[in-house]
Design an enzyme around this catalytic site. Structure first.
Site, PDB file in Angstrom:
ATOM      1  N   CYS A 230     -62.708 -70.306 -44.328  1.00 29.28           N
ATOM      2  CA  CYS A 230     -61.714 -70.571 -43.296  1.00 29.28           C
ATOM      3  C   CYS A 230     -62.336 -71.046 -41.982  1.00 29.28           C
ATOM      4  O   CYS A 230     -61.608 -71.389 -41.048  1.00 29.28           O
ATOM      5  CB  CYS A 230     -60.882 -69.320 -43.057  1.00 29.28           C
ATOM      6  SG  CYS A 230     -60.212 -68.615 -44.581  1.00 29.28           S
TER       7      CYS A 230
ATOM      8  N   HIS B 107     -58.283 -66.646 -34.248  1.00 28.35           N
ATOM      9  CA  HIS B 107     -58.161 -66.806 -35.698  1.00 28.35           C
ATOM     10  C   HIS B 107     -56.824 -66.225 -36.139  1.00 28.35           C
ATOM     11  O   HIS B 107     -56.121 -66.826 -36.945  1.00 28.35           O
ATOM     12  CB  HIS B 107     -59.338 -66.128 -36.384  1.00 28.35           C
ATOM     13  CG  HIS B 107     -59.424 -66.388 -37.845  1.00 28.35           C
ATOM     14  ND1 HIS B 107     -59.450 -67.667 -38.371  1.00 28.35           N
ATOM     15  CD2 HIS B 107     -59.495 -65.537 -38.914  1.00 28.35           C
ATOM     16  CE1 HIS B 107     -59.545 -67.590 -39.704  1.00 28.35           C
ATOM     17  NE2 HIS B 107     -59.554 -66.318 -40.047  1.00 28.35           N
TER      18      HIS B 107
ATOM     19  N   GLU C 127     -60.218 -58.628 -34.169  1.00 25.55           N
ATOM     20  CA  GLU C 127     -60.371 -59.761 -33.265  1.00 25.55           C
ATOM     21  C   GLU C 127     -59.893 -59.429 -31.862  1.00 25.55           C
ATOM     22  O   GLU C 127     -60.507 -59.863 -30.871  1.00 25.55           O
ATOM     23  CB  GLU C 127     -59.618 -60.976 -33.799  1.00 25.55           C
ATOM     24  CG  GLU C 127     -59.884 -62.238 -32.991  1.00 25.55           C
ATOM     25  CD  GLU C 127     -59.261 -63.486 -33.577  1.00 25.55           C
ATOM     26  OE1 GLU C 127     -59.614 -64.584 -33.113  1.00 25.55           O
ATOM     27  OE2 GLU C 127     -58.421 -63.357 -34.493  1.00 25.55           O
TER      28      GLU C 127
ATOM     29  N   LYS D  83     -51.110 -69.726 -36.183  1.00 26.03           N
ATOM     30  CA  LYS D  83     -50.793 -69.454 -37.587  1.00 26.03           C
ATOM     31  C   LYS D  83     -49.393 -68.887 -37.761  1.00 26.03           C
ATOM     32  O   LYS D  83     -48.845 -68.901 -38.856  1.00 26.03           O
ATOM     33  CB  LYS D  83     -51.834 -68.509 -38.196  1.00 26.03           C
ATOM     34  CG  LYS D  83     -53.197 -69.150 -38.416  1.00 26.03           C
ATOM     35  CD  LYS D  83     -54.155 -68.184 -39.114  1.00 26.03           C
ATOM     36  CE  LYS D  83     -55.491 -68.855 -39.429  1.00 26.03           C
ATOM     37  NZ  LYS D  83     -56.321 -69.082 -38.229  1.00 26.03           N
TER      38      LYS D  83
ATOM     39  N   HIS E  81     -51.796 -70.242 -42.565  1.00 29.63           N
ATOM     40  CA  HIS E  81     -53.258 -70.301 -42.621  1.00 29.63           C
ATOM     41  C   HIS E  81     -53.663 -71.496 -43.479  1.00 29.63           C
ATOM     42  O   HIS E  81     -53.464 -71.493 -44.696  1.00 29.63           O
ATOM     43  CB  HIS E  81     -53.792 -69.002 -43.226  1.00 29.63           C
ATOM     44  CG  HIS E  81     -55.264 -68.803 -43.027  1.00 29.63           C
ATOM     45  ND1 HIS E  81     -56.138 -69.827 -42.741  1.00 29.63           N
ATOM     46  CD2 HIS E  81     -56.024 -67.675 -43.086  1.00 29.63           C
ATOM     47  CE1 HIS E  81     -57.355 -69.357 -42.626  1.00 29.63           C
ATOM     48  NE2 HIS E  81     -57.314 -68.042 -42.823  1.00 29.63           N
TER      49      HIS E  81
ATOM     50  N   PHE F 157     -63.781 -65.977 -45.286  1.00 29.05           N
ATOM     51  CA  PHE F 157     -64.287 -65.156 -46.373  1.00 29.05           C
ATOM     52  C   PHE F 157     -65.788 -65.421 -46.525  1.00 29.05           C
ATOM     53  O   PHE F 157     -66.262 -66.541 -46.320  1.00 29.05           O
ATOM     54  CB  PHE F 157     -63.571 -65.508 -47.678  1.00 29.05           C
ATOM     55  CG  PHE F 157     -62.181 -64.916 -47.809  1.00 29.05           C
ATOM     56  CD1 PHE F 157     -61.653 -64.070 -46.847  1.00 29.05           C
ATOM     57  CD2 PHE F 157     -61.401 -65.212 -48.923  1.00 29.05           C
ATOM     58  CE1 PHE F 157     -60.383 -63.535 -46.981  1.00 29.05           C
ATOM     59  CE2 PHE F 157     -60.126 -64.679 -49.073  1.00 29.05           C
ATOM     60  CZ  PHE F 157     -59.618 -63.837 -48.100  1.00 29.05           C
TER      61      PHE F 157
END
Length: 409
Positions: free
Chosen positions: A164, A304, A315, A333, A338, A397
Site C-alpha cells: 500500500c 494513511h 497512526e 479513504k 483503499h 502490508f
C-alpha cells in the site's frame, strides 16, 4: 523553512479514481466528502460484496481500441492517468525527447484480473484456451511498459511494489531520478485494479474489510469510534515531475513541490502495523529531514487512515508524537476507499491539490472520533488552511512505509 535545490515540482496531475476522471471531478467529490462505496457486481455472493470502483471509465472510449483491447485494467487505468498528467502539464509527447522521460509506477498486484481469468480458463477448458497474452498483461512491470509505449517515454522505466506504499514510493524514486540527472521529466504514480473475487475473499477472511453490507456508503470511516475495516478500491494517480529550473524555463504552471521523501520497514508483522509506530516515524522524519522542514512547520497531513481499528489509533499516536496537534489531518479513504498500490500516489496528488488550493478535504463518515485519536481530524466539510508544508503517509502490508513531503510552490 529551507527549500532543497533539488526539489521536484509537480507540473501535471492525472487521476482516474472512484471519485472521477481528472482533477476537477476528484476535487468535486473528495472535497465534498461524499463516499463512492457501492455494491459491486463482480463481487456478488461474497461476504463483502461492495467496493469503491471506477465506474465512469470506458477504456475503448478513453484510450482507443488499439491501446485498450489487449491490456489488463490496471494498465488501462495507469495509461489514462499518465495521459491526463501529461496533458495537465501542458506537454506534448509527440515532440519531447523521449529518452529523457522516465516512468516510475507503483502497484501491488499488477494484472491480477487477467491472471484470475486465465486460471479459470485453464481449470475449466484446459491449456489450449489459455491466452498467450497473459504474459504481457499480468506481470507487475507491464503498466510502466505500456505507458512508455503509449507516450514515447523512453528513459528509465521502473516499477516498485511496496504494497500500500507503492504509489508513494514510486514518486519518491522518480524524484531521485530527476535529482541524479537520469531524466528531465518523470511520470510517477501508481495504479491498481485488484477488485477480483479471490482478492476480496482473502481480505474479508483476514478481517481487513468493513462488513457493513447494509450501508456500504458509510462503511469506510477513518478515525471513527465505530470503524470496522477498510473498503477496497481501484484507480490510478500520476504526477508529472520536473526540475524547478526546467519548469520555469518553459513557463509551466507549478502546482506544488515534492521536497522530501522517506522510507522504512517495520520488521514487525505481515499485516499489522507496529503498535509503537517507530518504523513509520522513521520514514516521516526522513522525509522532513530530506526537505529541511521541521515537524512544527507541517500544516497538513494526509493520513494513511485506513478505517481499520489498529492502523488509525497507531497512526494518530504517531501524528501526535511527531507533529503535535498543529496539522489539519484528513483521510481521503473515507471517500475513495483503499486503492492499495495506487493509494499513496492518489493521496499524494490530493495533498498537492490541498497545498495548491489551501483547502483540506474532510474525512468522510467521521461522526464520533475515537477517544484514542487525539489529533485534529478535519470532518463534515472542507477546511481553509494556509499550507506551506504537508506530508502524505503510506503504510503497507509487510511493514513497508513511505512518506512524501509536499511544499508550496
Amino acid at each position: 523553512m529551507t527549500v532543497d535545490h533539488f526539489d521536484a515540482v509537480v507540473t501535471g496531475v492525472g487521476l482516474v479514481t472512484p471519485a472521477g476522471i481528472g482533477v476537477a471531478d476528484n476535487i468535486d467529490r473528495v472535497w465534498s466528502g461524499v463516499s463512492t462505496a457501492a455494491r459491486t457486481p463482480a463481487l456478488a455472493g461474497l461476504p463483502v460484496d461492495f467496493s469503491c470502483a471506477v465506474t465512469d471509465f470506458d477504456p475503448l472510449r478513453d484510450l482507443g481500441r488499439r491501446r485498450a483491447a489487449r491490456v489488463d485494467r490496471v494498465s488501462q487505468l495507469g495509461m489514462a492517468a499518465a495521459r491526463g498528467a501529461v496533458a495537465d502539464a501542458g506537454l506534448d509527447h509527440r515532440t519531447w525527447d523521449g529518452a529523457r522521460v522516465a516512468v516510475v509506477v507503483g502497484t501491488s498486484f499488477g494484472g491480477v484480473a487477467s491472471l484470475e481469468r486465465e486460471h479459470d480458463t485453464y481449470r475449466e477448458h484446459g491449456h489450449d484456451l489459455v491466452s498467450p497474452l497473459l504474459m504481457v498483461t499480468a506481470p507487475v512491470n507491464m503498466t510502466a511498459g505500456y505507458i512508455a509505449m503509449d507516450l514515447g517515454a523512453l528513459g528509465p522505466n521502473q516499477v516498485v511494489s511496496t504494497a500500500c506504499a507503492s504509489g508513494a514510493t514510486a514518486i519518491g524514486y522518480a524524484r531521485l531520478l530527476l535529482r541524479t540527472g537520469a531524466c528531465d521529466i518523470a511520470i510517477a504514480g501508481g495504479s491498481e485494479a485488484a477488485l477480483t473475487p479471490t482478492g476480496a475473499a482473502s481480505l474479508a477472511k483476514m478481517g481487513a474489510l468493513s462488513g457493513r453490507r447494509d450501508d456500504p456508503a458509510r462503511a469506510s470511516r477513518p478515525f471513527d469510534a465505530d470503524r470496522d475495516g477498510f473498503v477496497a478500491g481501484e484507480g490510478a494517480g500520476m504526477l508529472v515531475l520536473e526540475r524547478v529550473e526546467d519548469a520555469r524555463s518553459r513557463g509551466a504552471r507549478v502546482r506544488a513541490r515534492i521536497s522530501g521523501f522517506g522510507a522504512s520497514a517495520d520488521g514487525h508483522h505481515p499485516s499489522a502495523p507496529d503498535p509503537t509506530g517507530s518504523g513509520a516515524e522513521r520514514a516521516i522524519r526522513a522525509a522532513l529531514d530530506d526537505g529541511g522542514v521541521s515537524p512544527a512547520e507541517v500544516d497538513h497531513v494526509n493520513a494513511h487512515g485506513t478505517s481499520t481499528p489498529l492502523n488509525d489509533v497507531t497512526e494518530a499516536g504517531l501524528i501526535n508524537r511527531v507533529y503535535g496537534d498543529r496539522p489539519a489531518v484528513t483521510s481521503t479513504k473515507g471517500v475513495i476507499g483503499h486503492l492499495i498500490g495506487a493509494a499513496g500516489a492518489v493521496e499524494t496528488a490530493y495533498t498537492v491539490l490541498a497545498v495548491e488550493t489551501g483547502l483540506v478535504p474532510p474525512t468522510a463518515n467521521l461522526e464520533n472520533v475515537d477517544p484514542e485519536v487525539d489529533v485534529d481530524v478535519v470532518a463534515k466539510e472542507q477546511r481553509k488552511v494556509r499550507i506551506e508544508a504537508a506530508v502524505s503517509h503510506s503504510f503497507g502490508f509487510g511493514g513497508q512505509n513511505a512518506a512524501v513531503l509536499v511544499t508550496s510552490p
